[in-house]
Motif scaffolding. Structure first.
Motif, PDB file in Angstrom:
ATOM      1  N   UNK A   3     -18.299  10.917  34.517  1.00  0.00           N
ATOM      2  CA  UNK A   3     -17.886  11.659  33.319  1.00  0.00           C
ATOM      3  C   UNK A   3     -16.783  10.919  32.566  1.00  0.00           C
ATOM      4  N   UNK A   4     -15.820  10.354  33.310  1.00  0.00           N
ATOM      5  CA  UNK A   4     -14.743   9.650  32.620  1.00  0.00           C
ATOM      6  C   UNK A   4     -15.249   8.357  31.970  1.00  0.00           C
ATOM      7  N   UNK A   6     -18.175   8.121  30.722  1.00  0.00           N
ATOM      8  CA  UNK A   6     -18.839   8.611  29.515  1.00  0.00           C
ATOM      9  C   UNK A   6     -17.821   8.888  28.413  1.00  0.00           C
ATOM     10  N   UNK A   7     -16.669   9.485  28.803  1.00  0.00           N
ATOM     11  CA  UNK A   7     -15.644   9.798  27.803  1.00  0.00           C
ATOM     12  C   UNK A   7     -15.189   8.511  27.102  1.00  0.00           C
ATOM     13  N   UNK A  10     -17.896   7.220  24.966  1.00  0.00           N
ATOM     14  CA  UNK A  10     -18.049   8.127  23.826  1.00  0.00           C
ATOM     15  C   UNK A  10     -16.997   7.868  22.755  1.00  0.00           C
ATOM     16  N   UNK A  11     -15.739   7.715  23.177  1.00  0.00           N
ATOM     17  CA  UNK A  11     -14.666   7.384  22.222  1.00  0.00           C
ATOM     18  C   UNK A  11     -14.989   6.073  21.513  1.00  0.00           C
ATOM     19  N   UNK A  14     -17.535   6.603  18.834  1.00  0.00           N
ATOM     20  CA  UNK A  14     -16.925   7.232  17.651  1.00  0.00           C
ATOM     21  C   UNK A  14     -16.127   6.184  16.861  1.00  0.00           C
TER      22      UNK A  14
ATOM     23  N   UNK B  10     -14.817  13.782  16.333  1.00  0.00           N
ATOM     24  CA  UNK B  10     -15.706  13.057  17.243  1.00  0.00           C
ATOM     25  C   UNK B  10     -15.153  13.032  18.657  1.00  0.00           C
ATOM     26  N   UNK B  11     -13.857  12.713  18.777  1.00  0.00           N
ATOM     27  CA  UNK B  11     -13.229  12.728  20.108  1.00  0.00           C
ATOM     28  C   UNK B  11     -13.326  14.120  20.733  1.00  0.00           C
ATOM     29  N   UNK B  14     -16.750  14.682  22.116  1.00  0.00           N
ATOM     30  CA  UNK B  14     -16.924  13.975  23.394  1.00  0.00           C
ATOM     31  C   UNK B  14     -16.201  14.736  24.513  1.00  0.00           C
ATOM     32  N   UNK B  15     -14.995  15.203  24.231  1.00  0.00           N
ATOM     33  CA  UNK B  15     -14.244  15.962  25.234  1.00  0.00           C
ATOM     34  C   UNK B  15     -14.984  17.231  25.639  1.00  0.00           C
ATOM     35  N   UNK B  17     -18.184  17.703  25.615  1.00  0.00           N
ATOM     36  CA  UNK B  17     -19.324  17.333  26.474  1.00  0.00           C
ATOM     37  C   UNK B  17     -18.826  17.083  27.897  1.00  0.00           C
ATOM     38  N   UNK B  18     -17.678  16.382  28.015  1.00  0.00           N
ATOM     39  CA  UNK B  18     -17.114  16.115  29.350  1.00  0.00           C
ATOM     40  C   UNK B  18     -16.744  17.430  30.042  1.00  0.00           C
TER      41      UNK B  18
END
Lengths: 456, 456
Positions: A3-4, A6-7, A10-11, A14, B10-11, B14-15, B17-18
């Motif tokens: 998950x981290x 992915x974070x 993901x950032x 963006x 956007x952040x 993502x958060x 989703x986490x």
């Protein structure tokens, strides 16, 4: 990727979008690459040619192909992973692969292509004479294709003793009867892994029968189970060899059990010209030099709509993130968990597994042979009432989601594994719930039978 | 929302989703709401009932409806904004709206529904007798629908003097002739804002003619221009009143000029039962109590495929982010910029605007009436050669992207405004490029005409 991870990714995604918008004014309006450039890059970089064998640390995409319309629908990514023959690949210049929205739309597309081909070969045929063949176990996509195209659909019955698979003999008999009546069979939709019970039609037998009917297109729908062919040990069960030998087209959904979010329905055809002959409309306004020269594949002529999204990128992301070995591990774990689930069922005397567990699917029902002790005999009707009550109890719960099916009149419950995060613990929890509801349903039915002498 | 606002949102996405994945194990497997709950929430919260009139600061979504399958395809969001009549809304319980993948698929869907309805009303009809009507200016979606369904498509010619719009008289004559030959007209695809030149078919006249042909379905395709109806001042040009009065179905793409990313193709129908009568396949496995009771709208019976994505969320995000006024501002700016562009063209003597600028589209070509001074007369053929050379020059550049079209034999260049960030400066830059290439193309053609006496 956890998950981290992915974070972080993901950032970054963006941030890249923001960078893109900040630099937008400076970017050229028209792509600075020629159609075909991506294939060349792939072929000179062997590590990028196929999906990576192992998980990549982090997600990188060196060649961002989104500016390049024809880069969409990389058939090689999925096709090589599944073991499909070269003749299904775009590189064969005859066959090819394309991402469709759903397996049902892929089915409509091949029915359109098959009908168009048949009508060109038989100019005297009437649409009213054409018939699409399915079985009683085919997904409703077969019936829907018939509704959309306004064509007749013949549903061939299959037998429990064949595990609900279509046999060559049943197909032959049906085709002979129909042709005798002036009907014109032009496509059969066979299934590898039916929705109801995971049945696998006998493609070898079907292929042999179709040698006598060369105008009949064989579409193999493996929407759910096709992804198992990523693992060499399941290619026999999934009849890969017969698919490569006999199928005119083949489809599987990577968005079901294949880790990719909806939609990513893959369709491969033996002859791409059959699609474009049926579907190509290229008005003046959309013509390009490359199109005219045949350099560019215009996927809009391979499917129903005219526009399409850029979906191959997410396929690439997933295969790159997991690697082929990671993808196989996911499939193998699903099948192993289902085998474990089936082993739990086998230890419970009042549950009957209706068909042999298929891939990651088990179909079962309550059959109180062990504890049933009433004056009323257990009829199929009583069993169905018992199982409907059992399933109603399961459906009322919010901590488990199972589905129902009816197999040649038998009401059954389906248990399918496929989510990424399912573990042995989840199977144990599910089994406790199922057992609990089974015991109550059995007890309830006994009370009802006792009080009313046979009428539940 | 500016770029840094997007980065922040956007952040946050993502958060979220986490967070979702961290809490997944604790969440119930089955939705804890009943079908219909979202509509009730909307109706009790008036501020959320319609799209907000003004831009919302930040993006919030109080009721995340993604767990609720039937929440998909909120027809009211777009339909009310466009001024569609109540009879097209789901709330009418007879009509309804649904998001389709593309306008071409929406067109196939209405052709299927119309054919199915026609065949039920005329059981003696043969598929070979059915005819789909389009004009020479209809998008290729009309021809494609014919290819997919295997049905005849009649292309009605339109006239330059009518600005390439279909008139009632031309339709009446064609229908009479065809019916006289035993053909069976069952659908006409009219257009508000054709791709080639932005022509608007005379829906009032068409509607009057169709009163004599009650079995003919009128589909209005406004894929590109339909979004202008968000602005009250363009509803007359877009013939909203006639759409509400005569159209059996109406479609527009919010993913063209309507700020929403592909795909978001909206389709409204006057009678939703015509879709479900044609397309409903509900196997046992997918039946639910709500479906049986008719409480749930199963959108899979409103389109070609069986699965669908949850696309209404992005429509909601965009309308909430811009507000209806922001959406209108975007449309108005596009039209104003196009009017500005057309005014620049009018000051250039060798350029002719071929049709009156339509919404945000201008179609033009070089007609060197002012400076042309050769022995060879300017024939249509020479003009087309000149304009093809002009367009080839424009196409070779990477700093501008224009498209071509052919209107009743005239090769033309299309200029369309629609991107969010286009400003007057971009129009000025584009015009400088077009002028530069026009002057070179004109000069080149003079040299060629001079040297070869008429053959460019």
């Amino acid at each position: 990727m956890d998950i981290e991870g992915f974070r972080k990714a993901g950032y970054q995604a963006i941030d890249r979008i923001c960078d893109y918008y900040y630099s937008l004014q400076k970017l050229p309006v028209v792509a600075q690459v020629q159609p075909g450039y991506l294939a060349k890059v792939y072929h000179t970089r062997l590590d990028a040619l196929a999906a990576p064998q192992r998980e990549q640390s982090g997600i990188q995409l060196d060649e961002q192909p989104s500016m390049h319309r024809a880069g969409d629908g990389r058939d090689g990514l999925g096709g090589e992973t599944l073991g499909l023959g070269d003749h299904f690949m775009n590189s064969s210049a005859e066959g090819g692969g394309v991402i469709q929205t759903t397996a049902s739309e892929a089915c409509i597309v091949v029915c359109v292509a098959a009908r168009s081909l048949y009508m060109r070969q038989h100019p005297d045929a009437k649409l009213e004479e054409l018939v699409i063949y399915t079985t009683s176990q085919t997904h409703s996509l077969g019936v829907k294709a018939g509704l959309v195209l306004g064509l007749e659909v013949r549903i061939i019955d299959v037998k429990a003793e064949d595990d609900f698979a279509l046999r060559g003999e049943a197909l032959r008999t049906t085709l002979e009867t129909d042709v005798g009546k002036g009907k014109r069979p032009f496509i059969i939709i066979a299934t590898v892994g039916t929705t109801s019970s995971g049945a696998v039609d006998r493609l070898g037998e079907i292929g042999e029968v179709l040698k006598e009917y060369p105008s009949v297109w064989l579409h193999v729908d493996a929407a759910w189970a096709g992804v198992t062919m990523a693992c060499p040990e399941y290619r026999g069960t999934a009849r890969l060899e017969d698919i490569n030998k006999f199928a005119t087209s083949f489809g599987t959904n990577f968005h079901k059990w294949g880790l990719i979010n909806f939609d990513a329905s893959m369709l491969w055809v033996r002859n791409r010209k059959h699609l474009t002959d049926a579907l190509d409309v290229t008005p003046e306004i959309l013509r390009s030099q490359q199109h005219i020269a045949g350099v560019v594949i215009d996927y809009r002529n391979w499917h129903l709509g005219l526009g399409r999204r850029f979906r191959s990128l997410k396929v690439w992301f997933v295969l790159r993130s997991y690697g082929v070995e990671g993808f196989r591990k996911h499939i193998r774990e699903g099948i192993a968990l289902n085998e474990y689930f089936a082993s739990l069922l086998r230890d419970f005397p009042d549950i009957s597994i209706v068909t042999p567990p298929s891939f990651a699917l088990t179909v079962f029902r309550l059959v109180p042979c062990g504890s049933w002790d009433h004056s009323a005999p257990i009829t199929e009707e009583l069993l169905n009432m018992l199982n409907r009550a059992f399933y109603a109890r399961l459906s009322a719960r919010s901590d488990i989601l199972l589905t129902q099916t009816v197999l040649n009149g038998m009401f059954c419950v389906r248990f399918a594994v496929g989510a990424t995060r399912t573990t042995v613990e989840h199977i144990d929890i599910a089994w406790e719930i199922i057992k609990e509801e089974a015991l109550i349903a059995l007890k309830d039915s006994e009370l009802k039978v006792d009080s009313s002498q046979g009428v539940i």
